[in-house]
Design a protein around this motif. Sequence first.
Motif, PDB file in Angstrom:
ATOM      1  N   PRO A   1      38.370  54.392  35.135  1.00  0.00           N
ATOM      2  CA  PRO A   1      38.070  53.673  36.377  1.00  0.00           C
ATOM      3  C   PRO A   1      38.375  54.549  37.587  1.00  0.00           C
ATOM      4  N   THR A   2      37.637  54.320  38.663  1.00  0.00           N
ATOM      5  CA  THR A   2      37.824  55.068  39.899  1.00  0.00           C
ATOM      6  C   THR A   2      38.362  54.147  40.985  1.00  0.00           C
ATOM      7  N   SER A   3      38.718  54.763  42.117  1.00  0.00           N
ATOM      8  CA  SER A   3      39.194  53.957  43.240  1.00  0.00           C
ATOM      9  C   SER A   3      38.100  53.056  43.789  1.00  0.00           C
ATOM     10  N   HIS A   4      36.817  53.466  43.618  1.00  0.00           N
ATOM     11  CA  HIS A   4      35.714  52.593  44.034  1.00  0.00           C
ATOM     12  C   HIS A   4      35.694  51.321  43.176  1.00  0.00           C
ATOM     13  N   ASP A   5      35.983  51.462  41.879  1.00  0.00           N
ATOM     14  CA  ASP A   5      36.050  50.289  40.997  1.00  0.00           C
ATOM     15  C   ASP A   5      37.169  49.352  41.443  1.00  0.00           C
ATOM     16  N   VAL A   6      38.311  49.950  41.791  1.00  0.00           N
ATOM     17  CA  VAL A   6      39.441  49.149  42.263  1.00  0.00           C
ATOM     18  C   VAL A   6      39.061  48.423  43.555  1.00  0.00           C
ATOM     19  N   ALA A   7      38.396  49.139  44.470  1.00  0.00           N
ATOM     20  CA  ALA A   7      38.003  48.541  45.746  1.00  0.00           C
ATOM     21  C   ALA A   7      37.073  47.354  45.534  1.00  0.00           C
TER      22      ALA A   7
ATOM     23  N   GLN B   1      48.979  44.097  47.493  1.00  0.00           N
ATOM     24  CA  GLN B   1      49.222  43.525  46.169  1.00  0.00           C
ATOM     25  C   GLN B   1      47.912  43.318  45.414  1.00  0.00           C
ATOM     26  N   ALA B   2      46.852  42.905  46.141  1.00  0.00           N
ATOM     27  CA  ALA B   2      45.547  42.724  45.496  1.00  0.00           C
ATOM     28  C   ALA B   2      45.033  44.050  44.937  1.00  0.00           C
ATOM     29  N   VAL B   3      45.235  45.132  45.688  1.00  0.00           N
ATOM     30  CA  VAL B   3      44.812  46.453  45.218  1.00  0.00           C
ATOM     31  C   VAL B   3      45.591  46.855  43.969  1.00  0.00           C
ATOM     32  N   LEU B   4      46.902  46.649  44.001  1.00  0.00           N
ATOM     33  CA  LEU B   4      47.736  47.008  42.842  1.00  0.00           C
ATOM     34  C   LEU B   4      47.367  46.167  41.622  1.00  0.00           C
ATOM     35  N   ASP B   5      47.097  44.872  41.857  1.00  0.00           N
ATOM     36  CA  ASP B   5      46.710  44.010  40.727  1.00  0.00           C
ATOM     37  C   ASP B   5      45.379  44.462  40.128  1.00  0.00           C
ATOM     38  N   ALA B   6      44.412  44.811  40.997  1.00  0.00           N
ATOM     39  CA  ALA B   6      43.115  45.277  40.504  1.00  0.00           C
ATOM     40  C   ALA B   6      43.262  46.575  39.731  1.00  0.00           C
TER      41      ALA B   6
ATOM     42  N   SER C   1      37.890  47.991  51.064  1.00  0.00           N
ATOM     43  CA  SER C   1      37.217  49.287  51.164  1.00  0.00           C
ATOM     44  C   SER C   1      37.934  50.332  50.322  1.00  0.00           C
ATOM     45  N   GLN C   2      37.211  51.411  49.993  1.00  0.00           N
ATOM     46  CA  GLN C   2      37.822  52.499  49.238  1.00  0.00           C
ATOM     47  C   GLN C   2      38.922  53.167  50.049  1.00  0.00           C
ATOM     48  N   SER C   3      38.761  53.204  51.376  1.00  0.00           N
ATOM     49  CA  SER C   3      39.794  53.785  52.229  1.00  0.00           C
ATOM     50  C   SER C   3      41.100  53.014  52.119  1.00  0.00           C
ATOM     51  N   THR C   4      41.007  51.687  51.984  1.00  0.00           N
ATOM     52  CA  THR C   4      42.213  50.872  51.828  1.00  0.00           C
ATOM     53  C   THR C   4      42.919  51.204  50.530  1.00  0.00           C
TER      54      THR C   4
END
Length: 338
Positions: free
Chosen positions: A7-13, A41-46, A19-22
């Motif tokens: 998975p990439t940061s775009h998938d997480v976003a 927290q939403a980013v970490l959970d994803a 956004s990917q920047s976030t």
Amino acid sequence: MTTGKPPTSHDVARLAGVSQSTVSLVFRGAARGRVAPGTQQAVLDAARRLGFRPNADARRLRVGGPRMVLIAVPDIVNPFFARVFTGARGAAREAGFQVVLSVQRDLASVAADVAGQRVDAVLACSLDDGGRPLDDSVPAVVLDAEPPAGMGAVRFDIAPALTEVVDHLHRLGHRDILHLRADVDTSTFRERAAAVDAACAARGMRRARAAASVDRDAARDTARAALARERAAGHPVTAVVCDDDILAVGAYKAAQAEGLAIPGDLSVTGVDNVDLAQALTPELTTVDLPGETLGEMGMRRLLAAVDGADTQPTEVVRLPARLLIRGSTAPPPRRSAG
């Protein structure tokens, strides 16, 4: 269903709805005061759900120390790239970033330099088209080229300017031209070729073509051979449209070797408007591409992405290019009827 790809940061976003920047801010440890705790927290959970792990470069980014931007160009001799670097470096230093220069021909090769540096972001200028140069957790912007998916770009609006070059020659009376192309397979040079071809076809002009590396001597030899070829075929060209000012210098030298006066016998145009364009005699008619502005704007956009302030990270921004008419273009010579 799994694709086998990590998975990439775009998938997480996408999963977190941010956004990917976030995502980049969260995993660089720079989210405090910029990203709400609930969003973090939403980013970490994803990321946990996807099994996402930041790459080694992102994990070792310095916290509190000087931040670093890698600026990649294909050539440090060409004065255009020196101008780009000057503009980009000034904007980076103003923002407190240090810069490191990388000389590479394509985006893929930049990855090796990034792997060996503690790099926060990458600015890549005029490199051969290809995939992303690094893991997408490191922000990147390309200049003067078509961006890979997911990357932003700052480019010149070159096609209208090349159309204006052809129109200028047509108004002077030229009908047979040589397009001296750069032997470089990038989107900017493909765009120049398409613009010249379309403009000549629309005006009923005959267009010969020759390609040379962006080198004065190579351009001289290529232009001289093309001029002789067209003359032998009964279609002597009266103007040479060059993709670059360095190629135009080669065209000047070819004209001199063939005993042709500029602009009396042969008109010549270039692209870039580097200092040597006005050092030539006569001064070169050329398309002004302000390299320092390109570098500065690209760097400011990149730093906005680093700080999570770029709301349109994949947008392609177009800068205007303008024709500067100088002494190297004039009406074609009259041909003898006999």
